[in-house]
Write a protein that holds these residues in place. Structure first.
Motif, mmCIF file in Angstrom:
data_model
loop_
_atom_site.group_PDB
_atom_site.id
_atom_site.type_symbol
_atom_site.label_atom_id
_atom_site.label_comp_id
_atom_site.label_asym_id
_atom_site.label_seq_id
_atom_site.Cartn_x
_atom_site.Cartn_y
_atom_site.Cartn_z
ATOM 1 N N ALA A 58 9.368 -11.221 8.795
ATOM 2 C CA ALA A 58 8.758 -11.277 10.133
ATOM 3 C C ALA A 58 7.742 -10.171 10.335
ATOM 4 C CB ALA A 58 9.839 -11.188 11.208
ATOM 5 N N ALA A 59 7.961 -9.001 9.697
ATOM 6 C CA ALA A 59 7.072 -7.862 9.921
ATOM 7 C C ALA A 59 7.071 -6.963 8.700
ATOM 8 C CB ALA A 59 7.544 -7.074 11.148
ATOM 9 N N PRO A 60 6.005 -6.144 8.495
ATOM 10 C CA PRO A 60 5.960 -5.210 7.376
ATOM 11 C C PRO A 60 6.981 -4.111 7.534
ATOM 12 C CG PRO A 60 4.144 -4.780 8.882
ATOM 13 C CD PRO A 60 4.806 -6.060 9.339
ATOM 14 N N GLU A 61 7.389 -3.556 6.395
ATOM 15 C CA GLU A 61 8.352 -2.457 6.398
ATOM 16 C C GLU A 61 7.625 -1.198 6.004
ATOM 17 O OE1 GLU A 61 11.622 -3.449 3.977
ATOM 18 O OE2 GLU A 61 11.931 -5.403 4.890
ATOM 19 N N GLU A 62 7.818 -0.113 6.789
ATOM 20 C CA GLU A 62 7.088 1.129 6.548
ATOM 21 C C GLU A 62 8.044 2.301 6.453
ATOM 22 O OE1 GLU A 62 4.045 3.784 9.159
ATOM 23 O OE2 GLU A 62 3.554 1.675 8.937
ATOM 24 N N SER A 63 7.774 3.196 5.508
ATOM 25 C CA SER A 63 8.607 4.382 5.366
ATOM 26 C C SER A 63 8.037 5.514 6.178
ATOM 27 C CB SER A 63 8.659 4.821 3.894
ATOM 28 O OG SER A 63 7.487 5.526 3.558
ATOM 29 N N LYS A 64 8.831 6.570 6.329
ATOM 30 C CA LYS A 64 8.344 7.791 6.941
ATOM 31 C C LYS A 64 7.583 8.588 5.895
ATOM 32 C CE LYS A 64 12.207 8.189 10.189
ATOM 33 N NZ LYS A 64 13.328 9.043 10.621
ATOM 34 N N ASP A 113 1.538 1.750 -10.616
ATOM 35 C CA ASP A 113 2.930 1.509 -11.007
ATOM 36 C C ASP A 113 3.880 1.635 -9.817
ATOM 37 O OD1 ASP A 113 2.340 0.992 -13.655
ATOM 38 O OD2 ASP A 113 2.715 3.051 -14.327
ATOM 39 N N VAL A 114 3.639 2.629 -8.967
ATOM 40 C CA VAL A 114 4.509 2.824 -7.805
ATOM 41 C C VAL A 114 4.353 1.661 -6.825
ATOM 42 C CG1 VAL A 114 4.978 4.278 -5.796
ATOM 43 C CG2 VAL A 114 4.600 5.332 -8.030
ATOM 44 N N ALA A 115 3.118 1.213 -6.627
ATOM 45 C CA ALA A 115 2.893 0.071 -5.734
ATOM 46 C C ALA A 115 3.592 -1.181 -6.266
ATOM 47 C CB ALA A 115 1.396 -0.177 -5.569
ATOM 48 N N MET A 116 3.511 -1.397 -7.572
ATOM 49 C CA MET A 116 4.173 -2.545 -8.185
ATOM 50 C C MET A 116 5.691 -2.430 -8.056
ATOM 51 S SD MET A 116 3.780 -4.004 -12.098
ATOM 52 C CE MET A 116 1.997 -3.999 -11.940
ATOM 53 N N GLN A 117 6.214 -1.219 -8.219
ATOM 54 C CA GLN A 117 7.647 -0.976 -8.070
ATOM 55 C C GLN A 117 8.110 -1.355 -6.664
ATOM 56 O OE1 GLN A 117 9.753 0.465 -10.459
ATOM 57 N NE2 GLN A 117 11.557 0.567 -9.155
ATOM 58 N N ILE A 118 7.375 -0.947 -5.668
ATOM 59 C CA ILE A 118 7.737 -1.233 -4.275
ATOM 60 C C ILE A 118 7.715 -2.738 -4.014
ATOM 61 C CG2 ILE A 118 7.016 -0.940 -1.865
ATOM 62 C CD1 ILE A 118 5.943 1.856 -2.751
ATOM 63 N N ALA A 119 6.728 -3.405 -4.571
ATOM 64 C CA ALA A 119 6.646 -4.861 -4.403
ATOM 65 C C ALA A 119 7.868 -5.546 -4.997
ATOM 66 C CB ALA A 119 5.368 -5.391 -5.052
ATOM 67 N N ALA A 120 8.303 -5.055 -6.159
ATOM 68 C CA ALA A 120 9.413 -5.707 -6.873
ATOM 69 C C ALA A 120 10.781 -5.377 -6.292
ATOM 70 C CB ALA A 120 9.374 -5.299 -8.352
ATOM 71 N N MET A 149 0.869 -1.175 0.000
ATOM 72 C CA MET A 149 0.000 0.000 0.000
ATOM 73 C C MET A 149 0.903 1.222 0.000
ATOM 74 S SD MET A 149 -3.299 -0.739 2.427
ATOM 75 C CE MET A 149 -2.346 -0.767 3.942
ATOM 76 N N VAL A 150 0.578 2.207 -0.844
ATOM 77 C CA VAL A 150 1.403 3.408 -0.933
ATOM 78 C C VAL A 150 0.510 4.639 -1.076
ATOM 79 C CG1 VAL A 150 1.704 3.111 -3.440
ATOM 80 C CG2 VAL A 150 3.294 4.561 -2.164
ATOM 81 N N GLU A 151 0.876 5.693 -0.391
ATOM 82 C CA GLU A 151 0.139 6.944 -0.408
ATOM 83 C C GLU A 151 0.666 7.837 -1.523
ATOM 84 O OE1 GLU A 151 -1.008 10.022 3.150
ATOM 85 O OE2 GLU A 151 1.099 9.516 2.909
ATOM 86 N N ILE A 152 -0.205 8.158 -2.501
ATOM 87 C CA ILE A 152 0.156 9.055 -3.585
ATOM 88 C C ILE A 152 -0.698 10.314 -3.436
ATOM 89 C CG2 ILE A 152 0.449 9.344 -6.074
ATOM 90 C CD1 ILE A 152 2.063 7.034 -5.034
ATOM 91 N N LYS A 153 -0.044 11.456 -3.279
ATOM 92 C CA LYS A 153 -0.764 12.687 -2.949
ATOM 93 C C LYS A 153 -0.774 13.676 -4.112
ATOM 94 C CE LYS A 153 1.847 13.071 0.788
ATOM 95 N NZ LYS A 153 2.401 13.595 2.070
ATOM 96 N N CYS A 154 -1.879 14.429 -4.221
ATOM 97 C CA CYS A 154 -2.021 15.459 -5.243
ATOM 98 C C CYS A 154 -2.795 16.630 -4.636
ATOM 99 C CB CYS A 154 -2.715 14.917 -6.490
ATOM 100 S SG CYS A 154 -4.383 14.282 -6.189
ATOM 101 N N GLU A 155 -3.143 17.617 -5.462
ATOM 102 C CA GLU A 155 -3.782 18.818 -4.944
ATOM 103 C C GLU A 155 -5.301 18.732 -4.889
ATOM 104 O OE1 GLU A 155 -2.302 22.480 -6.710
ATOM 105 O OE2 GLU A 155 -0.504 21.413 -7.358
ATOM 106 N N THR A 156 -5.921 18.039 -5.845
ATOM 107 C CA THR A 156 -7.385 18.035 -5.922
ATOM 108 C C THR A 156 -7.943 16.632 -6.090
ATOM 109 O OG1 THR A 156 -7.437 18.271 -8.338
ATOM 110 C CG2 THR A 156 -7.331 20.308 -7.034
ATOM 111 N N PHE A 215 4.586 4.343 2.654
ATOM 112 C CA PHE A 215 4.271 3.068 2.023
ATOM 113 C C PHE A 215 4.510 1.927 2.998
ATOM 114 C CE2 PHE A 215 8.801 3.579 0.807
ATOM 115 C CZ PHE A 215 9.325 2.335 1.160
ATOM 116 N N CYS A 216 3.829 0.848 2.728
ATOM 117 C CA CYS A 216 3.978 -0.356 3.547
ATOM 118 C C CYS A 216 4.055 -1.557 2.616
ATOM 119 C CB CYS A 216 2.788 -0.492 4.496
ATOM 120 S SG CYS A 216 2.826 -1.988 5.519
ATOM 121 N N ARG A 217 5.082 -2.349 2.787
ATOM 122 C CA ARG A 217 5.261 -3.567 1.974
ATOM 123 C C ARG A 217 5.256 -4.770 2.901
ATOM 124 N NH1 ARG A 217 9.330 -7.101 0.333
ATOM 125 N NH2 ARG A 217 9.343 -7.702 -1.884
#
Length: 207
Positions: free
Chosen positions: A198-204, A96-103, A74-81, A190-192
């Motif tokens: 053992a556990a999910p990896e999360e970014s700041k 595409d970004v979610a797939m990139q993180i998975a790979a 799961m990944v957070e993609i932000k925009c203005e509207t 994002f969370c992969r």
């Protein structure tokens, strides 16, 4: 050189940029497709820089589940509207970004987010390797810098080569989407999850 409709169509299919911008890029580069692609990337980067300070309070959560059912992102993609958040190009970016993180399993979104202790550890390893190769200290420092940049491309999402087109980075893909849709965009948390870990990896958060 005459710019044909087919040339414009082909460039649009490769870049996702509007027809008029593609036609202009080809005209500016004498019909050279590779130079036109570079022109559009630079233009997209300039547009992205102009919009960088604008608030991104809308967006969506991109997600991807690998075919074996054992890796999910799961990944957070932000925009203005909200209008842009519903656009096909924006939703494709999220996929595409979610797939990139998975790979690729990045450590963080950008080099600025990379934990300092991890970076210093890598630098120490690269410096020791260079010294063991008999390089003078000034040359060794340049080698370290080059290897650090290569390391960024391995562990920082924005710097990674795009898995669908390794001539582009994720930053390029983001900037191209900004150029097309005309809004500031950011990749946030994002969370992969890998069932072998053992556990999910999360970014700041990328703010």
């Amino acid at each position: 050189m005459a710019i044909t409709a087919q040339m414009v169509k082909t460039l649009r299919e490769k870049t996702g940029v509007g027809m008029m911008d593609c036609k202009k890029a080809l005209a500016e580069t004498g019909g050279d497709e590779e130079k036109a692609i570079k022109y559009l990337r630079e233009k997209g980067l300039a547009k992205a820089a102009k919009k960088a300070g604008r608030s991104t309070s809308e967006g969506l959560i991109g997600n991807y589940i690998h075919s074996n059912g054992k890796i999910g992102v799961m990944v957070e993609i932000k925009c203005e509207t909200d209008f842009v958040a519903k656009a096909d190009q924006f939703q494709q970016l999220a996929k595409d970004v979610a797939m990139q993180i998975a790979a690729t399993n990045p450590v963080c979104v950008s080099p600025e987010e990379l934990p300092q202790e991890l970076l210093e550890k890598e630098k120490a390893i690269y410096l020791q390797q260079a010294m063991e190769e008999g390089k003078p200290e000034n040359i060794a420092q340049k080698i370290v810098e080059g290897r650090v940049n290569k390391y960024y491309k391995e562990v920082c999402l924005l710097e990674q080569p795009f898995i669908k087109d390794d001539k582009k980075s994720i930053k390029d893909i983001l900037n191209e989407t900004i150029a097309v849709l005309g809004e500031n965009m950011q990749i946030g948390r994002f969370c992969r999850i890998d069932m072998n870990d053992a556990a999910p990896e999360e970014s700041k958060d990328d703010e």
